[in-house]
Enzyme design. Structure first.
Site, mmCIF file in Angstrom:
data_model
loop_
_atom_site.group_PDB
_atom_site.id
_atom_site.type_symbol
_atom_site.label_atom_id
_atom_site.label_comp_id
_atom_site.label_asym_id
_atom_site.label_seq_id
_atom_site.Cartn_x
_atom_site.Cartn_y
_atom_site.Cartn_z
ATOM 1 N N LEU A 114 -15.780 38.627 2.029
ATOM 2 C CA LEU A 114 -14.857 37.845 1.212
ATOM 3 C C LEU A 114 -15.393 37.835 -0.221
ATOM 4 C CD1 LEU A 114 -12.367 35.854 1.473
ATOM 5 C CD2 LEU A 114 -14.074 34.067 1.181
ATOM 6 N N GLU B 106 -22.564 38.999 4.968
ATOM 7 C CA GLU B 106 -22.504 37.725 4.231
ATOM 8 C C GLU B 106 -22.777 36.611 5.225
ATOM 9 O OE1 GLU B 106 -18.457 36.943 2.828
ATOM 10 O OE2 GLU B 106 -17.676 38.111 4.504
ATOM 11 N N TYR C 203 -6.124 30.340 3.673
ATOM 12 C CA TYR C 203 -6.594 29.031 3.217
ATOM 13 C C TYR C 203 -7.490 29.182 1.997
ATOM 14 C CZ TYR C 203 -11.314 29.685 5.227
ATOM 15 O OH TYR C 203 -12.579 30.124 5.501
ATOM 16 N N LYS D 16 -8.717 35.859 2.949
ATOM 17 C CA LYS D 16 -9.241 34.578 3.455
ATOM 18 C C LYS D 16 -8.261 33.978 4.461
ATOM 19 C CE LYS D 16 -11.580 30.439 1.667
ATOM 20 N NZ LYS D 16 -12.907 30.566 2.272
ATOM 21 N N ARG E 35 8.196 32.280 18.927
ATOM 22 C CA ARG E 35 7.019 33.138 19.034
ATOM 23 C C ARG E 35 7.375 34.595 19.290
ATOM 24 N NH1 ARG E 35 3.255 35.451 22.267
ATOM 25 N NH2 ARG E 35 1.142 35.451 21.393
ATOM 26 N N ARG F 212 -7.563 33.898 -5.942
ATOM 27 C CA ARG F 212 -7.845 34.526 -4.647
ATOM 28 C C ARG F 212 -6.776 34.160 -3.621
ATOM 29 N NH1 ARG F 212 -13.554 33.345 -2.036
ATOM 30 N NH2 ARG F 212 -12.555 31.341 -1.701
HETATM 31 N N1 PLP Z 1 -17.841 34.423 2.589
HETATM 32 C C1 PLP Z 1 -17.144 33.813 3.557
HETATM 33 C C2 PLP Z 1 -16.927 34.519 4.860
HETATM 34 C C3 PLP Z 1 -16.613 32.518 3.353
HETATM 35 O O1 PLP Z 1 -15.890 31.924 4.328
HETATM 36 C C4 PLP Z 1 -16.854 31.874 2.114
HETATM 37 C C5 PLP Z 1 -16.322 30.541 1.856
HETATM 38 O O2 PLP Z 1 -15.732 29.915 2.689
HETATM 39 C C6 PLP Z 1 -17.609 32.542 1.146
HETATM 40 C C7 PLP Z 1 -18.070 33.817 1.411
HETATM 41 C C8 PLP Z 1 -17.872 31.906 -0.189
HETATM 42 O O3 PLP Z 1 -16.707 31.899 -0.968
HETATM 43 P P1 PLP Z 1 -16.500 30.808 -2.117
HETATM 44 O O4 PLP Z 1 -17.702 30.939 -3.015
HETATM 45 O O5 PLP Z 1 -15.267 31.256 -2.774
HETATM 46 O O6 PLP Z 1 -16.409 29.480 -1.465
#
Ligand code: PLP
Length: 287
Positions: free
Chosen positions: A204, A179, A33, A147, A100, A52
């Site tokens: 991420l 994070e 997503y 993601k 499935r 991304r």
């Molecule tokens: N880290 C995680 C785990 C996230 O889910 C997100 C955004 O959803 C971010 C960092 C920040 O990413 P972005 O700045 O691309 O929204």
């Protein structure tokens, strides 16, 4: 007015939108997503989000369902059809629909849907006053650079944070902050260094992170891309987080401990303002 959403090539009213129970996104979390902020009807940092998206899909060998230009057209249509001034656009692409089975055929057709969510982005209490974050164990898988919609660990971390009256959870592994559950984490040290973890499979690669580091460089601020501990975070003079929908949000308390004087700090404020000005296309004068 019922929202119009995009599903598999068509714009339909949200109450008419359906996805198969055999969709692998639903059955296995086998889907990717993206979330892009919309301010004044304009997509913010969308090129970074689409790049991304393409990378995440590539890592799972799911083909892009449409070209980046065609995806922008879907996003633009969604903004227009829903008269969205401020909020987010969510895109989801799964491997597709099949009986499935853990294994999958190579030629399966991805499922693509997208929708808008109207909400305040630019003027929120969180941006003005800062937020409290909780410290929660990082229980996610080993490929956090992708993601995926496999978000149960984040759901649980955010729930634990909410129970402690916190808006976000900072996730911790081996004593180091990785994070936020849905954001990138930063501290500012007493000697004014901005510290945020380097990109790797452990986090991420935030699009807002990338844009904000560029802003910090332009402002002549030092960005140290390295790990920091919970203890270092508690002793920081400032802390903040970034994401598409939260922009640059001050963090004023970590696990019940006030950061600095318990108010948003000057480095955070400068980044917050400069990033937003740049994102909206009216550059602030950079000294
Ligand atoms: N880290 C995680 C785990 C996230 O889910 C997100 C955004 O959803 C971010 C960092 C920040 O990413 P972005 O700045 O691309 O929204």
């Amino acid at each position: 007015m019922a929202r119009e959403v995009y599903v598999e090539g068509r714009f339909v009213s949200e109450d008419q939108a359906t996805v198969s129970v055999f969709d692998r996104g639903l059955l296995f979390g086998d889907s990717i997503y993206e979330v892009t902020a919309v301010i004044d009807g304009r997509l913010i940092d969308n090129d970074l989000h689409l790049a991304r998206l393409e990378r995440s899909l590539g890592e799972l060998e799911i083909p892009m369902p449409l070209s980046p230009e065609a995806i922008v057209e879907v996003q633009t249509q969604l903004i227009a059809r829903n008269r969205l001034r401020e909020g987010v656009i969510y895109l989801q692409i799964s491997r597709g629909i099949a009986d499935r089975n853990f294994g999958y055929a190579q030629d399966i057709k991805p499922t693509f849907f997208a929708f808008t969510q109207a909400r305040d982005i630019r003027d929120t209490a969180a941006l003005r006053e800062g937020i409290r974050v909780a410290i929660v164990d990082d229980q996610r898988w080993a490929r956090r650079d992708i993601k995926t919609t496999m978000l149960l660990a984040q759901v649980q971390a955010k729930h634990a944070a909410a129970q402690r009256d916190c808006k976000e959870a900072w996730l911790v592994e081996d004593g180091f902050v990785t994070e936020g559950a849905s954001s990138t984490a930063y501290i500012v040290t007493a000697d004014n260094r901005i510290v945020t973890r380097a990109n790797s499979r452990a986090i991420l690669p935030g699009c807002t992170r990338r844009a904000v580091i560029k802003v910090a460089d332009q402002l002549g601020l030092t960005v140290d891309q390295s790990r920091f501990t919970v203890e270092e975070a508690r002793n920081a003079s400032e802390a903040f987080l970034t994401s598409a929908s939260s922009l640059v949000t001050p963090v004023i308390e970590i696990a019940g401990h006030a950061i600095g004087d318990g108010k948003p700090g000057p480095v955070t404020r400068l980044l917050q303002k400069t990033y937003l000005d740049l994102a909206l296309g009216s550059p602030a004068p950079v000294q």
